[in-house]
Design a protein around this motif. Structure first.
Motif, short mmCIF file in Angstrom:
data_model
loop_
_atom_site.label_atom_id
_atom_site.label_comp_id
_atom_site.label_asym_id
_atom_site.label_seq_id
_atom_site.Cartn_x
_atom_site.Cartn_y
_atom_site.Cartn_z
N UNK A 18 0.88 -1.42 0.12
CA UNK A 18 0.00 -0.10 -0.02
C UNK A 18 1.00 1.29 -0.10
N UNK A 19 0.12 2.36 -0.68
CA UNK A 19 0.98 3.64 -0.52
C UNK A 19 0.56 4.69 0.50
N UNK A 20 1.72 5.47 0.83
CA UNK A 20 1.42 6.57 1.73
C UNK A 20 0.66 6.17 3.16
N UNK A 51 -1.88 4.29 3.60
CA UNK A 51 -3.03 3.32 3.40
C UNK A 51 -2.36 1.83 4.06
N UNK A 101 4.00 3.21 3.58
CA UNK A 101 5.51 4.16 4.16
C UNK A 101 5.14 5.50 4.97
N UNK A 103 3.95 12.03 3.62
CA UNK A 103 4.72 13.20 3.63
C UNK A 103 4.14 14.48 4.20
N UNK A 104 4.89 14.99 5.43
CA UNK A 104 4.27 16.11 5.94
C UNK A 104 4.70 17.26 5.07
N UNK A 105 3.93 18.61 5.45
CA UNK A 105 4.27 19.76 4.99
C UNK A 105 5.48 20.05 5.22
N UNK A 106 6.50 19.53 6.00
CA UNK A 106 7.93 19.73 6.30
C UNK A 106 8.66 18.92 5.25
N UNK A 137 8.36 12.03 6.10
CA UNK A 137 7.47 10.88 6.20
C UNK A 137 6.85 10.88 7.75
N UNK A 138 5.59 10.64 7.91
CA UNK A 138 5.04 10.28 9.14
C UNK A 138 4.47 8.85 9.25
N UNK A 190 1.04 4.13 12.65
CA UNK A 190 0.76 3.93 14.09
C UNK A 190 0.42 2.35 14.21
N UNK A 191 -0.17 1.87 13.18
CA UNK A 191 -0.36 0.39 13.09
C UNK A 191 0.61 -0.32 12.24
N UNK A 201 -7.38 3.63 4.64
CA UNK A 201 -6.41 4.84 4.97
C UNK A 201 -6.37 4.51 6.64
N UNK A 253 -6.47 6.50 9.12
CA UNK A 253 -7.55 7.20 9.66
C UNK A 253 -8.67 6.29 9.87
#
Lengths: 94, 94, 94, 94, 94, 94, 94
Positions: free
Chosen positions: A4-6, A8, A44, A47-50, A53-54, A57-58, A85, A87
């Motif tokens: 999965x991407x991002x 997900x 993975x 990507x945050x605004x900074x 990568x965040x 948690x799972x 996702x 979330x």
């Protein structure tokens, strides 16, 4: 393998044969969608605004409860998965 | 144990048998959803744009008032819980 | 005591018995919701993107005007309160 | 006195008796809402993401044009005011 | 060549002739849209708020699963492609 | 004078008498709204999240094309103006 | 000349006379809107939250594919153009 991407994650669904009180096996469409599953792959992270990568948690192997109807069903290698996702995950069951 | 993610919390509902003026016990669907409960678990907080966790303001054991219909009902270990976001909590009752 | 979270405040409603020109006392549902009240509790403020609390502009004891229909009604200790976000407060009456 | 919060301002409405070509005074509901008024109070500005107040561009005494139907009507001390956000102000009339 | 912009990617669709159980070839409009394809081109990434490009996670040659109905169909050089945003890609199939 | 706020600009409309092929002058409501005008005043720009003003790209005297139906019509000093946000300006005509 | 603002670009449409299989020339309203064109002008880019211009990825002379129905049609100097945002451009055709 599904990667999965991002933010997900891939969930393996546990299908249970469902029988009503009167003993009748319900056809697929009458069964409520599952709300529980096992995490088989995680992305993975977003990507945050900074620009960092965040991490999620799972983790692989977690047993999770997720919102009914969340995510997209995917059939792969003869099995059914749900890609959603992070979330949409309500809680980890420990 | 249910371990909520991010800014979510797990609420234990206090179910009260409800009787109308005429003495009739109302079936489930006619009862108004509860607006009050006890916090039994809190998430680890959301990650801010700066990449830091924002700890929650509610804590385990708090008695809280929350928006009617907010969150998702979950049955776990024979008990019914509500998982909602901290932002749906209106106030802590002290 | 009700302790609101974040940018929420608790308003004490001033209920007035309303009589129409013809002398008939209106039942509850026909009365317009109040637009004015006293602040009895304020939250600790929202956390900004920089991770700092933004203190509220309204304080306990303020008399405020707020958007009709804003917020959520809560009964507590036999009294009726309104919990709303500070952004629903139009002005402080001084 | 009405002290608006954040980016809100208080406008004093100039009510004009309106007569149609045929000489008939129109009842309230048939009159178009005013689009012009005087600023009688301004808020202290919104707090930016950086935690600083952004002062308003309009000031007490300004004559302003604002979007029809914008804001909320408030009666205070026998007079009618309009409380709106600065962003609903189209232009200052100089 | 199609060079997608920003966070978009170009997918090559694998069209399969579909026959129902009764042996009838379905016309185009009755076929379900494909959910799988190969990435033939990727954009240079979106510019973040900090002004930096965020490179994509998918690369040319990846086999991907994507949301049904996502993206825009484009005919180019006699072939049919799908241009979608990387966020519509659910997972890479490895 | 009309002094627009923030990212708003004031446009002077060029009204043309319109005649159909059959020579009939169309009443106002049947005419298409103008899409072109001259900029007669510009705002001081929006305040960015960093607290700085972002100057506008259009200037007084520019001839501009803007989205049909964008903005708000204002009558001032016997003339009709359009107040719109700079983002509704499609292009400057040079 | 049309000088687009911000992240907008001006596209020159290639109009083709369309004939159906039966040889009937279709009137304008029955033709599908074009999905391809040439970039004749590009804006100076949007201002980021950091106050810097983000230059566009498309340039004058590019042949582009864009979302059907995106943008606004503009007639200028007897020719028809389409002004759209760069984000509506799916890909550059090279």
């Amino acid at each position: 393998m599904l990667k999965p991407l991002g933010d997900r994650i891939v969930i393996e669904l546990v299908e249970q044969e469902e029988t009503t009180a009167s003993g009748i096996v319900l056809p697929d469409s009458a069964k409520e969608k599952p709300q529980e599953g096992h995490v088989v792959a995680v992305g993975n992270g977003k990507v945050s605004d900074k620009g960092e990568r965040i991490a999620l948690d799972v983790a692989e192997g977690n047993r999770v409860i997720f919102s009914k109807y969340a995510g997209t069903e995917v059939k792969y290698g003869g099995k059914e998965y749900l890609i959603l996702r992070q979330d949409d995950v309500l809680a980890i069951v420990e």
